[in-house]
Enzyme design. Structure first.
Site, short mmCIF file in Angstrom:
data_model
loop_
_atom_site.label_atom_id
_atom_site.label_comp_id
_atom_site.label_asym_id
_atom_site.label_seq_id
_atom_site.Cartn_x
_atom_site.Cartn_y
_atom_site.Cartn_z
N GLU A 89 6.66 26.96 10.80
CA GLU A 89 8.06 27.39 10.83
C GLU A 89 8.91 26.51 9.93
OE1 GLU A 89 7.85 28.44 15.61
OE2 GLU A 89 9.13 26.83 14.89
N CYS A 102 15.14 22.47 7.86
CA CYS A 102 14.25 21.70 8.74
C CYS A 102 12.82 22.09 8.39
CB CYS A 102 14.58 22.02 10.20
SG CYS A 102 13.51 21.18 11.34
N CYS A 109 0.64 19.82 15.88
CA CYS A 109 0.98 18.39 15.90
C CYS A 109 0.00 17.66 16.81
CB CYS A 109 2.41 18.20 16.40
SG CYS A 109 2.91 16.47 16.37
N CYS A 113 3.95 15.68 22.46
CA CYS A 113 5.08 15.38 23.35
C CYS A 113 5.17 16.50 24.39
CB CYS A 113 6.39 15.32 22.55
SG CYS A 113 6.35 14.06 21.26
N CYS A 116 7.42 19.83 23.92
CA CYS A 116 7.43 20.48 22.61
C CYS A 116 6.33 21.53 22.47
CB CYS A 116 7.27 19.39 21.55
SG CYS A 116 7.10 20.05 19.89
N ASN A 285 15.59 22.36 25.08
CA ASN A 285 15.61 23.81 24.86
C ASN A 285 14.39 24.38 25.58
OD1 ASN A 285 16.37 26.22 23.71
ND2 ASN A 285 16.76 25.27 21.72
N CYS A 328 11.39 23.87 18.18
CA CYS A 328 10.27 23.75 17.26
C CYS A 328 8.98 24.33 17.84
CB CYS A 328 10.17 22.26 16.98
SG CYS A 328 8.69 21.66 16.28
S1 SF4 Z 1 8.27 16.57 19.18
FE1 SF4 Z 1 6.63 18.04 18.79
S2 SF4 Z 1 6.36 18.05 16.59
FE2 SF4 Z 1 7.54 16.20 17.11
S3 SF4 Z 1 5.98 14.58 17.36
FE3 SF4 Z 1 6.31 15.45 19.40
S4 SF4 Z 1 4.74 17.07 19.60
FE4 SF4 Z 1 4.91 16.55 17.42
#
Ligand code: SF4
Length: 339
Positions: A89, A102, A109, A113, A116, A285, A328
């Protein structure tokens, strides 16, 4: 070959490797960044026969937009499909005086996290420099880009060489010519690369996604904290700020019942003040499949006030694109769920 991976020198060399004069490489570079092009034949001044041959050899553009969402506030989120089918994206965020893109730095990833969507399936692969450059160029055609933030999917400092090369290409005076201070790279806390970044790109803004001011909470939310706990991260930040002598930003996503106590507000302010850092508070979000709750608005305001009372400087970041899948990784997750 993705020509967007090439800086000006690479393209001059590529031209001579093709048996062409070096200035053809420069002509192509200028064509890519100074006019909207879909194929070589659109590049002004390129001989017709050469452009036709190049168009037959390989497609010029490295990705196609397969889905788009447009918010009432003008935010546009695009899902791009790259040559190998990988999806990423990129988001265009227009305001009165700015047009910020962005950029995603990785497919998926590896950090994971807990709030996310991008980390749900782990890492697919790194994006090349040109694949990041193209995300910017893709939106530049609609309105001149003024700022680039590496805050999409992926940890940019885990794709260090390609991220730096993409900045170099986008900053090239014969291309988009974006000043280095117009770039922000956001990291979840890769301590050793933070030090290297200070040395390699002192003009580029670094944002640290802190999300919790204590190791117990941060290790639960940002698993990378187990490798580089807060004390180690702060030591890297000390080295960074001593070297670049600039204010930095701390990003802090607000998760109801996780990281919004008065004590955490006070600790956050203390950490930020150590660096004269500004704090961006980002209300979570909601994302399906992740175990967090949207905080109540009065709790968001109360936390911001507690940070201020403790001496910190915090802004509640407006939710751009709140009426689309703005967080994201959400658009990609939705697309993948269909297949
Ligand atoms: S917020 Fe999402 S994209 Fe950013 S480092 Fe953490 S898991 Fe990865």
């Amino acid at each position: 070959m993705n020509l967007f991976d090439c800086n000006l020198e690479d393209l001059r060399r590529w031209a001579t490797d093709q048996g062409l004069p070096a200035y053809r490489g420069q002509q192509i570079f200028e064509g890519l960044y100074q006019q909207p092009v879909q194929r070589f034949a659109d590049i002004k001044g390129l001989p017709k026969k050469l452009a036709q041959d190049l168009d037959i050899q390989s497609p010029l553009l490295p990705a196609q937009e397969i889905r788009r969402q447009t918010s009432a506030d003008g935010t546009v989120k695009s899902l791009l499909r790259f040559h190998d089918g990988a999806l990423a994206e990129c988001v265009s965020i227009p305001t009165k005086n700015r047009h910020t893109i962005c950029v995603s730095s990785q497919i998926g990833c590896p950090v994971g996290c807990t709030f996310c969507a991008s980390g749900l399936d782990g890492l697919g692969r790194n994006l090349s420099a040109g694949e990041m450059v193209y995300q910017v160029l893709f939106h530049h055609g609609r309105r001149k880009v003024t700022n680039v933030v590496y805050m999409g999917s992926g940890e940019p400092l885990f794709n260090y060489t390609n991220v730096l090369k993409s900045i170099e290409i986008l900053a090239e005076p014969r291309g988009l010519f974006l000043g280095r201070r117009r770039f922000t790279v956001s990291t979840s806390g890769v301590a050793d690369k933070i030090r290297q970044f200070a040395h390699d790109e002192p003009q580029v803004t670094l944002a640290l996604s802190l999300h919790a001011p204590d190791d117990y909470t941060r290790s639960r939310i940002v698993p990378l904290n187990k490798k580089w706990p807060i004390a180690e991260l702060m030591s890297a930040m000390d080295d960074y700020t001593n070297k670049v002598n600039r204010r930095m930003t701390l990003e802090y996503v607000l998760l109801a019942d996780d990281n919004m106590s008065r004590q955490q507000a006070s600790k956050l302010a203390k950490l930020a003040n150590r660096y004269g850092a500004h704090i961006n508070l980002i209300p979570f979000n909601p994302v399906s499949g992740v175990p967090h709750q949207l905080p109540a608005w009065n709790a968001v305001e109360a936390f911001a006030q507690q940070v201020e009372e403790a001496g910190g400087h915090a802004t509640i970041r407006g939710q751009r694109g709140a009426d689309i899948d703005a967080a994201c990784g959400q658009l990609k997750e939705r697309e993948q769920a269909k297949t």
